[in-house]
Design an enzyme around this catalytic site. Sequence first.
Site, PDB file in Angstrom:
ATOM      1  N   ILE A  75      30.350  42.533  38.444  1.00 33.68           N
ATOM      2  CA  ILE A  75      30.480  41.159  38.921  1.00 33.68           C
ATOM      3  C   ILE A  75      31.052  41.121  40.335  1.00 33.68           C
ATOM      4  O   ILE A  75      30.676  40.268  41.149  1.00 33.68           O
ATOM      5  CB  ILE A  75      31.332  40.311  37.951  1.00 33.68           C
ATOM      6  CG1 ILE A  75      31.174  38.817  38.252  1.00 33.68           C
ATOM      7  CG2 ILE A  75      32.800  40.714  38.013  1.00 33.68           C
ATOM      8  CD1 ILE A  75      29.798  38.282  37.986  1.00 33.68           C
ATOM      9  N   SER A 128      40.939  49.781  42.364  1.00 35.81           N
ATOM     10  CA  SER A 128      40.100  50.333  41.310  1.00 35.81           C
ATOM     11  C   SER A 128      40.414  51.816  41.143  1.00 35.81           C
ATOM     12  O   SER A 128      40.633  52.519  42.141  1.00 35.81           O
ATOM     13  CB  SER A 128      38.618  50.154  41.637  1.00 35.81           C
ATOM     14  OG  SER A 128      37.812  50.758  40.647  1.00 35.81           O
ATOM     15  N   ARG A 129      40.409  52.271  39.909  1.00 34.41           N
ATOM     16  CA  ARG A 129      40.595  53.703  39.655  1.00 34.41           C
ATOM     17  C   ARG A 129      39.272  54.465  39.672  1.00 34.41           C
ATOM     18  O   ARG A 129      39.269  55.694  39.735  1.00 34.41           O
ATOM     19  CB  ARG A 129      41.276  53.913  38.294  1.00 34.41           C
ATOM     20  CG  ARG A 129      42.700  53.388  38.220  1.00 34.41           C
ATOM     21  CD  ARG A 129      43.342  53.739  36.894  1.00 34.41           C
ATOM     22  NE  ARG A 129      44.673  53.178  36.754  1.00 34.41           N
ATOM     23  CZ  ARG A 129      45.788  53.730  37.231  1.00 34.41           C
ATOM     24  NH1 ARG A 129      45.718  54.885  37.879  1.00 34.41           N
ATOM     25  NH2 ARG A 129      46.956  53.144  37.044  1.00 34.41           N
ATOM     26  N   LYS A 166      36.206  34.143  35.555  1.00 35.49           N
ATOM     27  CA  LYS A 166      36.159  33.514  34.238  1.00 35.49           C
ATOM     28  C   LYS A 166      35.918  34.569  33.149  1.00 35.49           C
ATOM     29  O   LYS A 166      35.293  35.606  33.421  1.00 35.49           O
ATOM     30  CB  LYS A 166      35.088  32.422  34.195  1.00 35.49           C
ATOM     31  CG  LYS A 166      33.653  32.932  34.299  1.00 35.49           C
ATOM     32  CD  LYS A 166      33.074  33.323  32.945  1.00 35.49           C
ATOM     33  CE  LYS A 166      31.805  34.087  33.069  1.00 35.49           C
ATOM     34  NZ  LYS A 166      31.342  34.664  31.794  1.00 35.49           N
ATOM     35  N   ASP A 177      31.313  34.953  26.295  1.00 36.18           N
ATOM     36  CA  ASP A 177      31.441  35.308  27.712  1.00 36.18           C
ATOM     37  C   ASP A 177      30.382  34.575  28.534  1.00 36.18           C
ATOM     38  O   ASP A 177      30.723  33.934  29.530  1.00 36.18           O
ATOM     39  CB  ASP A 177      31.337  36.824  27.901  1.00 36.18           C
ATOM     40  CG  ASP A 177      31.435  37.220  29.363  1.00 36.18           C
ATOM     41  OD1 ASP A 177      32.553  37.291  29.888  1.00 36.18           O
ATOM     42  OD2 ASP A 177      30.373  37.443  29.993  1.00 36.18           O
TER      43      ASP A 177
END
Length: 308
Positions: free
Chosen positions: A14, A36-37, A90, A168
């Site tokens: 996303i 971010s990993r 969201k 979702d």
Amino acid sequence: MTATDIAIVGVGKIARDQHIPSITKNDAFRLAATVSRHSEVDGVENFATIEELLEQRPDIPAVALCMPPQNRFDAAWTAIKAGRHVLLEKPPGATIAEVQALVEAARDKGVALFATWHSRYAAAVPSAKAWLAERKVESARITWKEDVRRWHPGQEWIWQPGGLGVFDPGINALSILTEILPQPVRVTSAELEFPEGRDAPIGAQLQFAGASGETVSADFDWRQTGPQTWDIDVLTNDGTLKLSSGGAEMTVDQKVVIQEADSEYDGIYARFATVVAERAIDVDLAPLVHVADAFMLGRRIAVDAFDM
């Protein structure tokens, strides 16, 4: 106008498909860092944790949280307490109570908090709201069916508690419904279809009622292949309105009134620029309340196992 530096936390599908392109097009923001990993954005500084970002980049005043909802509260709480403005993808959280806690924290710190509902920024939604405001709604029907394998490839979090399952995408329809109806409705019954071995539903059928006698039905399904269906039909005392393509197209009595390309996330970041400038709190929990009520009232139906 000087652009506001913003960091994205959670560099997944996303973020790459929607957030980064919309930030790039918006002169009010500059993507200054990511957290971010497992993934990075070329040319942008990346941090392994939000704590590292907040400590090492005090010059970045805003963060967009794009990780799954189960992990979002801690990141949002940490950012707010550090005095940063926060945008929530969201659904805004895994529970209603945690989002309410974030609202209070943001109010105490005097920072902006924006719980986004991207489908409300679809091209035809404002016009649908205005058209319905002058009429009496008698009934509405939501048909929201898509292919989970296409939109959530390999994402197991959606089947876990707090992941919402078919809600979702379904909550996108509910975010439009709660925006366009002149009067609120409430969930009166629900049937939730849970695949064997999954903790979230793959299908759901909801019924709603309003104080003036209006009724709404919703059919959510994550097993649809081929063409995807994102429609809302509203019958009024003066014609029938239909929103298609997730709110990008509007017809009245089968005549096309609006038909435009997707610009939802552009609208989100235009709104976030205002929310940040005003240090405002823009958090509407109505769509999430409907989902919570569906889980509370829902009759659980077991269906065949489903593999991603």
